[in-house]
Design an enzyme around this catalytic site. Structure first.
Site, short mmCIF file in Angstrom:
data_model
loop_
_atom_site.label_atom_id
_atom_site.label_comp_id
_atom_site.label_asym_id
_atom_site.label_seq_id
_atom_site.Cartn_x
_atom_site.Cartn_y
_atom_site.Cartn_z
N THR A 24 42.30 32.41 32.15
CA THR A 24 43.67 31.89 32.11
C THR A 24 44.49 32.97 32.81
OG1 THR A 24 44.18 32.94 30.00
CG2 THR A 24 43.34 30.69 29.89
N HIS A 25 45.50 32.59 33.55
CA HIS A 25 46.27 33.53 34.37
C HIS A 25 45.37 34.29 35.35
CE1 HIS A 25 49.47 33.10 31.23
NE2 HIS A 25 48.41 33.05 30.43
N LYS A 36 31.16 39.76 57.92
CA LYS A 36 31.94 38.69 57.32
C LYS A 36 31.22 37.35 57.27
CE LYS A 36 36.28 38.75 57.34
NZ LYS A 36 37.31 38.76 56.32
N GLU A 60 38.90 26.73 53.02
CA GLU A 60 40.30 27.01 53.38
C GLU A 60 40.95 25.81 54.04
OE1 GLU A 60 40.57 31.49 54.79
OE2 GLU A 60 38.69 30.60 55.39
N SER A 100 32.70 36.32 61.77
CA SER A 100 33.85 36.90 62.46
C SER A 100 33.39 37.42 63.81
CB SER A 100 34.43 38.03 61.62
OG SER A 100 35.17 38.91 62.45
#
Ligand code: ARG
Length: 469
Positions: free
Chosen positions: A157-158, A285, A292, A279
């Site tokens: 949570t949070h 990467k 996304e 990348s």
């Protein structure tokens, strides 16, 4: 410039070039060609059956329309912007093919009910495709949840470690969301399922048409009941995009989690090469681009919905040309959602789960502090508020001395509260924590498996809720 053949009676001159440019919709509404021809065939048959046109004319019309369908599908049909839209492009070609009989097709019909029909049929298909894609995604998530019904991970949570949960349970949260989306899709189909053909321009017609016939032939449940509403209504398009926007929100949330989980810092999942990119400068990467883009494309769908809501909000009854702006938003939302659903199903289906990293993180952050408090209530009879306090002091002590909770000694525990016995250690492991959360809908593996079984049955029944448990 010559006057338009459809309304040349009233008009002496043709439109200005910019008028044609702003007016034409053929650049996008050609997508409706199959629905337009299907609707016209149903209309022609009904006109002949009710004696409004002759059987010969009907035959010529239907044959001509079928020829046009093959021409469009073969890519040989020439779409003309000066003929404005799909309806007039088809009708003009029909005139070329069969002569004056073509002029009888538009009896007892207007482009207003015609476009309402074509668009409804298109949206209905789009909703059916969405239902299929959602079902596929839910099945993928069910399979992954089954695999990981007992895999522990931190629940947040949070975005702070809260309590241990199972990864299967977390995935099943998305099954609930996409299940509601699927249910909404079915509802939207049900509300859309009325035949607009026969409303004509806005007032109905004086010809003795039979709307039940076209309703049956076009596969609608019943005809619409108010001709003014029929040509003014785009709720079905708004509803499709609303459903798409809510579904997009769910897709965006799981996409966001995948972005977080796949960072080296979390390391909970590893995306397959098929669903990630590298990348050009940083060799280490592996980027979650599909996730996304799913997150980002949600914005497009929201924009599409907002565009049509804004078009519709001030329109007086009945049809206004503003409504021609309904189509591109819907086409874009449909195409975007389809891509998002397919990409998510692919990505979720083959991402690799790092159980060890999840387990390690599940134990971090004193995630079993609630279990300690619950144990104090159950075994030592403390009121929960006091138990919470004792457990809080245990966390403070562990934190000060940089140890996990289960590394506090029996003496230390007793110094916090005399009622604590060695039995307490059994509740401090994450595996035990999740195993005991057996309340209906809780995170225990047994509950997760139960909900997986439920959803498998519910999906078979078309995703509407039922009494089955
Ligand atoms: N192309 C138009 C549209 O998409 C068809 C309906 C035109 N009706 C009219 N009364 N001008 O809305």
């Amino acid at each position: 410039m010559t006057s338009n053949r459809m309304w040349g009676g009233r008009f002496a001159a043709g439109p200005a070039a910019v008028m044609e440019a702003i007016n034409a919709s053929i650049g996008f509404d050609r997508k409706l060609y199959a629905q337009d021809i299907r609707g016209s065939i149903a209309h022609a048959r009904m006109l002949a059956e009710t004696g409004i046109i002759s059987a010969e004319d009907q035959k010529a019309i239907v044959q001509g329309l079928n020829t046009i369908l093959s021409e469009i599908e073969a890519g040989t049909f020439v779409f003309k912007p000066e003929l404005e839209d799909i309806h007039m492009n088809v009708e003009a070609r029909l005139t070329e093919l069969i002569g004056p009989a073509a002029g009888r097709l538009h009896t007892a019909r207007s482009r207003n009910d015609q476009v309402a029909l074509d668009f409804r049929l298109w949206v209905k298909d789009a909703l059916e495709r969405t239902a299929d894609a959602l079902t596929g995604l839910i099945e993928t998530l069910l399979a992954r949840a089954d695999e990981h019904a007992a895999t522990v991970m931190p629940g947040f949570t949070h975005l702070q470690s809260a309590q241990p949960v199972t990864f299967g349970h977390h995935l099943m949260a998305y099954v609930e969301m996409f299940g509601r989306d699927l249910w909404r899709v079915r509802d939207a189909i049900e509300r859309l399922d009325e035949n607009p053909l026969g409303a004509a321009a806005l007032a109905g017609t004086s010809f003795p048409i039979d709307r039940e016939k076209t309703t049956a032939e076009l596969g609608f449940r019943e005809p619409t009941r108010n001709s003014i509403d029929t040509v003014s209504d785009r709720d079905f398009a708004l509803e499709f995009m609303s459903v798409a926007a809510i579904c997009g929100t769910h897709l965006s949330r799981i996409a966001e989690e995948i972005v977080i989980w796949s960072t080296p810092q979390f390391g909970f999942v590893r995306l397959s090469d098929a669903f990630s990119t590298g990348s050009s400068i940083m060799p280490q990467k592996k980027n979650p681009d599909a996730a996304e883009l799913i997150r980002a494309k949600t914005g497009r769908i929201n924009g599409d919905l907002m565009a049509l809501l804004t078009v519709m909000k001030g329109l007086p009854l009945a049809y206004s040309k503003d409504m021609q702006e309904d189509k591109e938003a819907v086409f874009d939302a449909a195409e975007t959602l389809e891509l998002m659903l397919a990409a998510m199903a692919g990505m979720a289906g083959d991402m690799e789960i790092n159980k060890a990293a999840m387990k390690k993180a599940a134990g971090a952050g004193f995630a079993t502090a609630t279990d300690l408090a619950d144990w104090l209530v159950r075994a030592a009879g403390l009121p929960f508020r006091e138990a919470h306090h004792v457990s809080g002091r245990a966390v403070a002590l562990a934190e000060e001395t940089r140890r996990p909770l289960d590394k506090l000694s029996p003496d230390e525990f007793r110094s916090l509260h005399p009622a604590i016995t060695d039995e307490v250690y059994s509740v401090l492991t994450v595996a035990n924590s999740v195993k005991t959360r057996t309340s209906f809908g809780g995170t225990a593996p047994s509950q997760v498996r139960r909900q997986i079984r439920y959803w498998r049955k519910r999906l078979k029944r078309g995703a509407r809720p039922s009494k089955l448990r």
